[in-house]
Write an enzyme that holds these catalytic residues in place. Structure first.
Site, PDB file in Angstrom:
ATOM      1  CD  GLU A  37      -2.846   0.835   2.513  1.00 11.52           C
ATOM      2  OE1 GLU A  37      -3.488   1.853   2.816  1.00 11.52           O
ATOM      3  OE2 GLU A  37      -2.832  -0.192   3.206  1.00 11.52           O
TER       4      GLU A  37
ATOM      5  NE  ARG B 234       3.834  -7.963  10.918  1.00 15.16           N
ATOM      6  CZ  ARG B 234       3.168  -7.253  10.008  1.00 15.16           C
ATOM      7  NH1 ARG B 234       2.107  -7.739   9.422  1.00 15.16           N
ATOM      8  NH2 ARG B 234       3.553  -6.045   9.691  1.00 15.16           N
TER       9      ARG B 234
ATOM     10  CE  LYS C  67       3.440   0.185   4.772  1.00 12.63           C
ATOM     11  NZ  LYS C  67       2.356   0.070   3.808  1.00 12.63           N
TER      12      LYS C  67
HETATM   13  P1  ATP Z   1       0.674  -1.536   7.919  1.00 12.43           P
HETATM   14  O1  ATP Z   1       1.872  -1.135   8.769  1.00 12.43           O
HETATM   15  O2  ATP Z   1      -0.137  -0.403   7.420  1.00 12.43           O
HETATM   16  O3  ATP Z   1      -0.082  -2.744   8.417  1.00 12.43           O
HETATM   17  P2  ATP Z   1       1.979  -3.240   6.065  1.00 12.43           P
HETATM   18  O4  ATP Z   1       3.328  -3.191   6.667  1.00 12.43           O
HETATM   19  O5  ATP Z   1       1.140  -4.459   6.177  1.00 12.43           O
HETATM   20  O6  ATP Z   1       1.211  -1.992   6.544  1.00 12.43           O
HETATM   21  P3  ATP Z   1       1.596  -3.279   3.212  1.00 12.43           P
HETATM   22  O7  ATP Z   1       1.965  -2.229   2.254  1.00 12.43           O
HETATM   23  O8  ATP Z   1       0.183  -3.676   3.309  1.00 12.43           O
HETATM   24  O9  ATP Z   1       2.128  -2.783   4.572  1.00 12.43           O
HETATM   25  O10 ATP Z   1       2.514  -4.550   3.016  1.00 12.43           O
HETATM   26  C1  ATP Z   1       2.794  -5.137   1.789  1.00 12.43           C
HETATM   27  C2  ATP Z   1       3.130  -6.581   1.985  1.00 12.43           C
HETATM   28  O11 ATP Z   1       4.244  -6.719   2.868  1.00 12.43           O
HETATM   29  C3  ATP Z   1       1.989  -7.348   2.611  1.00 12.43           C
HETATM   30  O12 ATP Z   1       1.762  -8.521   1.833  1.00 12.43           O
HETATM   31  C4  ATP Z   1       2.455  -7.675   3.980  1.00 12.43           C
HETATM   32  O13 ATP Z   1       1.954  -8.899   4.403  1.00 12.43           O
HETATM   33  C5  ATP Z   1       3.970  -7.689   3.837  1.00 12.43           C
HETATM   34  N1  ATP Z   1       4.602  -7.323   5.109  1.00 12.43           N
HETATM   35  C6  ATP Z   1       4.412  -6.198   5.814  1.00 12.43           C
HETATM   36  N2  ATP Z   1       5.111  -6.218   6.962  1.00 12.43           N
HETATM   37  C7  ATP Z   1       5.774  -7.395   6.994  1.00 12.43           C
HETATM   38  C8  ATP Z   1       6.671  -8.029   7.926  1.00 12.43           C
HETATM   39  N3  ATP Z   1       7.026  -7.440   9.068  1.00 12.43           N
HETATM   40  N4  ATP Z   1       7.149  -9.246   7.612  1.00 12.43           N
HETATM   41  C9  ATP Z   1       6.810  -9.845   6.458  1.00 12.43           C
HETATM   42  N5  ATP Z   1       5.984  -9.313   5.542  1.00 12.43           N
HETATM   43  C10 ATP Z   1       5.455  -8.112   5.799  1.00 12.43           C
HETATM   44 MG    MG Z   2      -1.038  -4.128   5.341  1.00 14.11          MG
END
Ligand code: ATP
Ligand code: MG
Length: 555
Positions: free
Chosen positions: A32, A259, A269
């Site tokens: 996003e 994650r 974020k």
């Molecule tokens: P927010 O902090 O708003 O929840 P987000 O970190 O999930 O956002 P996105 O832009 O939705 O941000 O993430 C893109 C992809 O990265 C998603 O498929 C998410 O699952 C993956 N992702 C985000 N954070 C992690 C993490 N800590 N470890 C592994 N994958 C991640």
């Molecule tokens: Mg997300």
């Protein structure tokens, strides 16, 4: 056939290819655009793009999940593209924006309404929440749940044209108000938002919810394996419901993995944005942040981030990874490839009293102790040198083998020298100069009889040294788990996360260092020329990582 070297996701993919379920694999990385990417995203990128690289004919789409108009900015789109490429992945032609699918989402929603699988609900937000029940109490059906499809279709098209204000009504799926899974209790599919979108402007007055849009995006792009993090596990039944009931061209499969969480790090974020906006750090690419751009500016090589992600692996168990593991990967990557240089952070002047005034000799110093092919360089040596203040002690403890009264040391790549005297500033008590004598014929030769020399120290010539600013970065937080800190994550900031040394002295060859190039400063650590502030006129080096794990010891 099971291959033990594969993680469970790669195993599923191998099986699907083997069984003929899929002829080729399509994955996606769907950020996003509401912030910069961080090391957690790197894990997801290495997985989805990695799978595509490993399987012939496979591809990975870079798709911006830009269905939420309120929080997104074009700056983030550019930074995400640049971070993914820098990490070493190529989406080729496959760059997509979910906002290009708004018509498709709308058509799918109309389809659901016509099938009696969605309805316009005019309850207030609070009523909807209240009537959803909870884990113990089943939900209560909305009084609008059984309204005729024509009525819902008409209201939906008027929502779209902007006739109603925000919050007046929503489109909900008609699934099961008694489901154990709260996500299945008639989830909201669309809401009214009178907000400009960075791509579609003010064309749309309604926007789809993530749980509705995401499976449709995946299906539209013929994604075979939609890899996401564990928090979406409970959303999978809804994901599958949407795919099953909408007119879509493919049936993607969602698979969740744990994650990445790192000690001494925040990754949300929202929190990263707060650190940037409140100027706790100098921007999204501050070398103390776990953002890809911050790690890059810190000097972390993309290859080290990739190998870290590989070592961490893909599982279904949520856990906390020690940030020291990431530092270890960086250190071993840099150890193999970084050229050795000499730089003195806290200079102390020494004078070789038996060395002729005005004479300069070029010392030949290897660029890498193990790799002969890295070659050698010439470092000028003269009568006056700087050494590290820590490398001299007037009254040393036992086992101090550096410069001291009675101790001989080797100048790295040069002569063995011996202490003869020192000068002290009367006012401060500080040593301002050390006098030594060099022993002729000791370059590349062992110490003569009777002289014990047990260590080599780094040095630079006073007349030839270049001034440099050195930024010593350390962890941003003192608490191993800042997210769980009782007083909040901002309460456990490390006050010493950045120390700036403005009067360091480095060997002259560093004047030619290109921005972003990395070096080992002998005995000190790995450093990189700063990508923004370094130039040949004003040298600025960031400490990437120390030579050893000193953090564990400090604690
Ligand atoms: P927010 O902090 O708003 O929840 P987000 O970190 O999930 O956002 P996105 O832009 O939705 O941000 O993430 C893109 C992809 O990265 C998603 O498929 C998410 O699952 C993956 N992702 C985000 N954070 C992690 C993490 N800590 N470890 C592994 N994958 C991640
Ligand atoms: Mg997300």
């Amino acid at each position: 056939m099971s291959d033990t070297s594969l993680d469970f996701i790669r195993q599923i993919i191998a099986d699907d290819l083997q069984s003929g379920k899929h002829e080729s694999i399509v994955t996606r990385f769907p950020p996003e655009p509401n912030g910069y990417l961080h090391i957690g995203h790197a894990k997801a990128i290495c997985l989805s793009f990695g799978v595509a690289q490993e399987n012939e004919g496979a591809r990975c789409n870079l798709r911006f999940d830009d269905t939420n108009p309120a929080k997104e900015e074009a700056e983030y789109v550019e930074s995400i593209k640049s971070d993914v490429s820098w990490l070493g992945f190529d989406w080729g032609e496959n760059l997509y924006f979910a906002s290009n699918y708004f018509d498709f989402f709308y058509d799918c929603a109309c389809h659901l309404i016509k099938e009696g699988l969605a309805y316009i609900d005019e309850q207030t937000g609070d009523q909807i929440k209240e009537n959803r029940g909870n884990v113990k109490i089943p939900g209560t059906a909305s009084p609008y749940r059984d309204r005729p499809a024509e009525e819902s279709l008409d209201l939906f098209s008027r929502m779209k044209s902007g006739e109603f204000e925000e919050g007046k009504m929503v489109l909900r799926a008609k699934i099961d108000m008694g489901s154990w899974n709260m996500n299945m209790r008639d989830p909201i599919l669309y809401r009214i938002l009178h907000v400009e979108h960075h791509h579609t402007g003010d064309l749309w007055k309604i926007y789809p919810m993530y749980d509705f849009a995401h499976p449709l995006e995946d299906a539209f792009e013929h994604i075979t394996h939609s890899l996401c993090t564990l928090e979406f596990e409970n959303h999978r039944p809804l994901y599958e419901w949407v795919v099953d009931h909408c007119p879509v061209p493919a049936t993607p499969r969602q698979i969740e993995f744990a994650r990445l969480n790192l000690t001494y790090t925040v990754m949300s974020k929202r929190k990263l944005l707060q650190l940037v906006e409140e100027k706790v750090v100098a921007g999204w690419d501050d070398p103390r942040l776990p953002t890809i751009s911050g790690l890059r500016r810190r000097g972390y090589p993309a290859a080290a981030i990739q190998s870290f992600c590989k070592v961490v692996g893909i599982t279904k168990q949520n856990s906390m990874t020690d940030v020291a593991l990431l530092e270890y990967e960086v250190r071993s990557n840099l150890n193999a490839k970084a050229s050795r240089k000499m730089g003195v952070l806290k200079p102390l002047k020494i004078v070789l009293t038996n060395y002729p005034e005005g004479q300069v000799e070029m010392m030949t110093v290897p660029n890498h102790p193990e790799h002969e092919e890295a070659g050698v360089r010439e470092v000028p040596l003269a009568r006056e040198l700087y050494i590290e203040r820590d490398d001299f002690m007037i009254d040393p403890p036992k086992k101090y083998f550096r410069l001291a009264p009675g101790n001989a040391v080797r100048l790295r790549g040069g002569y063995i020298i011996q202490y003869t005297g020192h000068t002290v500033d009367e006012a401060t008590g500080e040593v301002t100069e050390v006098q030594c004598e060099f022993i002729p014929d000791t370059v590349g030769q062992s110490a003569p009889e009777g002289v014990k020399c047990r260590t080599a120290i780094h040095w630079v010539s006073v007349a030839h040294a270049k001034d440099a600013e050195i930024r010593l970065y350390d962890r941003l937080f003192t608490d191993e788990n800042p997210d769980k800190n009782e007083a909040g994550f901002l309460a456990c900031l490390n006050p010493n996360s950045l120390e700036i040394i403005t009067n360091a002295k480095v060997e002259p060859s560093l004047a030619e260092a290109a921005p972003e190039s990395v070096f080992q400063f002998e005995r000190l650590g790995y450093f990189c020329a700063d990508s923004k502030d370094h130039s040949s006129a004003s040298l600025v080096f960031n400490r990437t990582v120390g030579l050893r794990d000193s953090w564990g010891k400090k604690k």
